[in-house]
Design an enzyme around this catalytic site. Structure first.
Site, short mmCIF file in Angstrom:
data_model
loop_
_atom_site.label_atom_id
_atom_site.label_comp_id
_atom_site.label_asym_id
_atom_site.label_seq_id
_atom_site.Cartn_x
_atom_site.Cartn_y
_atom_site.Cartn_z
N GLU A 137 -5.90 -2.19 3.81
CA GLU A 137 -4.72 -1.35 4.10
C GLU A 137 -3.51 -1.75 3.25
O GLU A 137 -2.78 -0.91 2.74
CB GLU A 137 -4.37 -1.45 5.59
CG GLU A 137 -3.21 -0.59 6.05
CD GLU A 137 -3.51 0.89 5.90
OE1 GLU A 137 -4.29 1.42 6.68
OE2 GLU A 137 -2.94 1.53 4.98
N VAL A 147 -2.33 -0.59 -0.62
CA VAL A 147 -1.64 0.66 -1.01
C VAL A 147 -0.45 0.89 -0.09
O VAL A 147 -0.61 0.97 1.13
CB VAL A 147 -2.61 1.87 -0.91
CG1 VAL A 147 -1.91 3.15 -1.31
CG2 VAL A 147 -3.85 1.65 -1.77
N GLY A 173 11.16 -10.11 -4.29
CA GLY A 173 9.72 -10.27 -3.99
C GLY A 173 8.99 -8.94 -3.98
O GLY A 173 7.90 -8.83 -3.43
N ASP A 190 0.34 -0.39 -11.52
CA ASP A 190 0.22 -0.68 -10.09
C ASP A 190 0.03 0.63 -9.31
O ASP A 190 -0.85 0.73 -8.44
CB ASP A 190 1.49 -1.41 -9.62
CG ASP A 190 1.49 -1.68 -8.14
OD1 ASP A 190 0.86 -2.65 -7.71
OD2 ASP A 190 2.11 -0.89 -7.39
N LYS A 235 -3.38 2.06 -7.20
CA LYS A 235 -3.29 2.56 -5.83
C LYS A 235 -3.78 4.01 -5.75
O LYS A 235 -4.46 4.40 -4.80
CB LYS A 235 -1.85 2.47 -5.33
CG LYS A 235 -1.35 1.04 -5.15
CD LYS A 235 0.15 1.03 -4.91
CE LYS A 235 0.71 -0.37 -4.73
NZ LYS A 235 2.17 -0.41 -4.80
#
Ligand code: NAP
Ligand code: HSE
Length: 426
Positions: free
Chosen positions: A130, A133, A188, A202, A206
């Site tokens: 989970e 994404v 972060g 990225d 996803k």
């Protein structure tokens, strides 16, 4: 009371968040799960002496992966190391040893999902992802469970928090790309290597995962057209703003019959579109299914605690599941043969030109576009630049991607140069 013993692979931003959430939420977890208790036995890191954001006892830290993946007491291995390798090999080792794996790692999953799933099925253990994404948004659960009675027609999402944070600050304050990227790293949000965020990779990893689940057929990562935000300028953003558009890095997956398009690129949206008001590190997915119709899910897509929320929920599902479910489509490295990929999608285009300021130039540009059947919807001319050229913005009506590219190739560079091309979705 049931005690489930788990091991961590990694303990950085996300791992620290998971440790803190498991620690602070112990009582509620037990109450909601018939007294279940989760105990972390070992934590793999690179450097045992590094300062951490959580109070993990020093004796739990190790640099030897075998202490996690081969410990017979550990039944769930939770991976948040990042990167394709060695994370994939470590997860495979854990699965082979009969342990369920929970991962937040979209790179390893998107590139090696078929291997991980095959191993999990073979050993009759779980594979949960989970958190890979959209951070806290339960989009995997929504696609696999809540919307399983739907044929998904399209999804359009802001699925990278770092780039949304950067673009929101550039849009609001006209700030410089590099300064804002530094802040996203400090918060972060960014990947260990932020190039993966700003180059759109990225989001593409996803999208490959989401589209495979939504279309019930494997959509491998290389099939996703990918363009990042590194070439965007403050001028593009401010010209778009003047014309009523907001710039987002969108991940788009559409299916028409068996033809699908999967793409990640900067996109102008009308300021009134529901996705346009999704700012900062928020993510959102706008989707349409034949039964549920339209829906939008919005939430924090990155950061230690939002991501930990998804990881801990997977740990609890894994710890309480009577059987582990796996998608039933042919999960191979190759694309599902029933899906036909279309790279000649229709879109409107925002084109920024630097053009000579003399009679007849506009007519020529309109003519070059018209020759390839691309028609102009709006035009905006900005003040004169130093070199006697003028910035000229054209927004076209919807046209096929390849026609637009051919039209731009036919432009005479003596009269005008193409500075940027950004797709526009309604
Ligand atoms: P991070 O802060 O860099 O943490 C990585 C952790 O893994 C560190 O504890 C590091 O050890 C350890 N590690 C890395 N390589 C290792 C190796 N070869 N051997 C042993 N330990 C190793 O990364 P993060 O931000 O937490 O992200 C982790 C994962 O979560 C990534 O897959 C990312 O895509 C995913 N994710 C992140 C977010 C987010 O908001 N950050 C959101 C969703 C998903 P040391 O601490 O000793 O260096
Ligand atoms: N770097 C990722 C982002 C983390 O910015 O969205 C969440 O996957």
């Amino acid at each position: 009371m049931k005690e489930v013993i788990i091991g961590f692979l990694g303990c950085g931003n996300v791992g620290g968040g998971v440790w803190n959430l498991l620690d602070n939420f112990r009582k509620e977890i037990a109450h909601r799960n018939n007294g279940l208790s989760i105990k972390v036995k070992k934590v793999l890191v690179r450097d045992v002496n590094k300062a951490r954001s959580c109070a993990v006892p020093a004796e739990l830290l190790t640099t030897d992966v075998e202490e996690v993946v081969s410990d017979p007491d550990i039944s769930i291995v939770v991976e948040f190391m990042g990167g394709e390798q060695p994370a994939t090999e470590y997860m495979l080792r854990a699965l082979r040893a009969g342990k369920t794996v929970v991962t937040a790692n979209k790179v390893a999953l998107a590139l090696n999902w078929h291997r991980l799933q095959a191993e999990a099925q073979d050993k009759n253990v779980g594979l949960y992802y989970e958190a890979s994404v959209c951070g806290a948004i339960p989009i995997i659960n929504v696609l696999q469970n809540s919307l399983q009675a739907n044929r998904i027609g399209h999804m359009m999402g802001i699925i990278n928090g770092t780039t949304n944070y950067i673009l929101s600050r550039m849009y609001e304050n006209g700030e410089d790309y590099q300064d804002v990227l530094g802040d996203a790293q400090r918060l972060g949000l960014a990947e260990p290597n932020p190039a993966a965020d700003v180059e759109g990779l990225d989001a593409a990893y996803k999208l490959s995962i989401m589209a495979s689940l939504a279309f019930h057929g494997r959509v491998p990562f290389p099939k996703v057209y990918t363009e990042g935000i590194t070439k965007l300028t403050a001028m593009d953003i401010s010209c778009g703003k003047e014309m009523g558009y907001v710039l987002k890095l969108l991940a788009i997956a559409k299916r028409e019959n068996n033809t699908v398009q999967v793409r990640v690129h900067p996109t102008f949206l009308p300021a009134t579109h529901p996705l346009s008001s999704v700012n900062g590190s928020f993510n959102a997915v706008y989707l349409q299914g034949h039964a549920c119709q339209e829906m939008m899910l919005q939430g924090r897509g990155a950061g230690d605690m939002p991501t930990a929320s998804a990881v801990v929920s997977d740990i609890l599902r894994a710890a309480t599941a009577e059987i582990h479910l796996h998608p039933t489509f042919a999960n191979t490295a190759e694309a599902d043969p029933s899906l036909i990929f279309n790279d000649n999608w229709q879109s409107q285009y925002f084109i920024r030109l630097s053009a000579e300021d003399k009679p007849g130039v506009l007519a020529k540009i309109a003519g070059w576009l018209a020759q390839k059947d691309v028609s102009i919807a709006t035009m905006l001319q900005k003040g004169k630049a130093d070199d006697d050229r003028v910035p000229l913005i054209i927004v076209t009506h919807a046209a096929p991607e390849k026609s637009l590219r051919k039209a731009l190739e036919s432009f005479d560079a003596q009269l005008c140069t193409v500075e940027s091309v950004i797709r526009v979705e309604a």
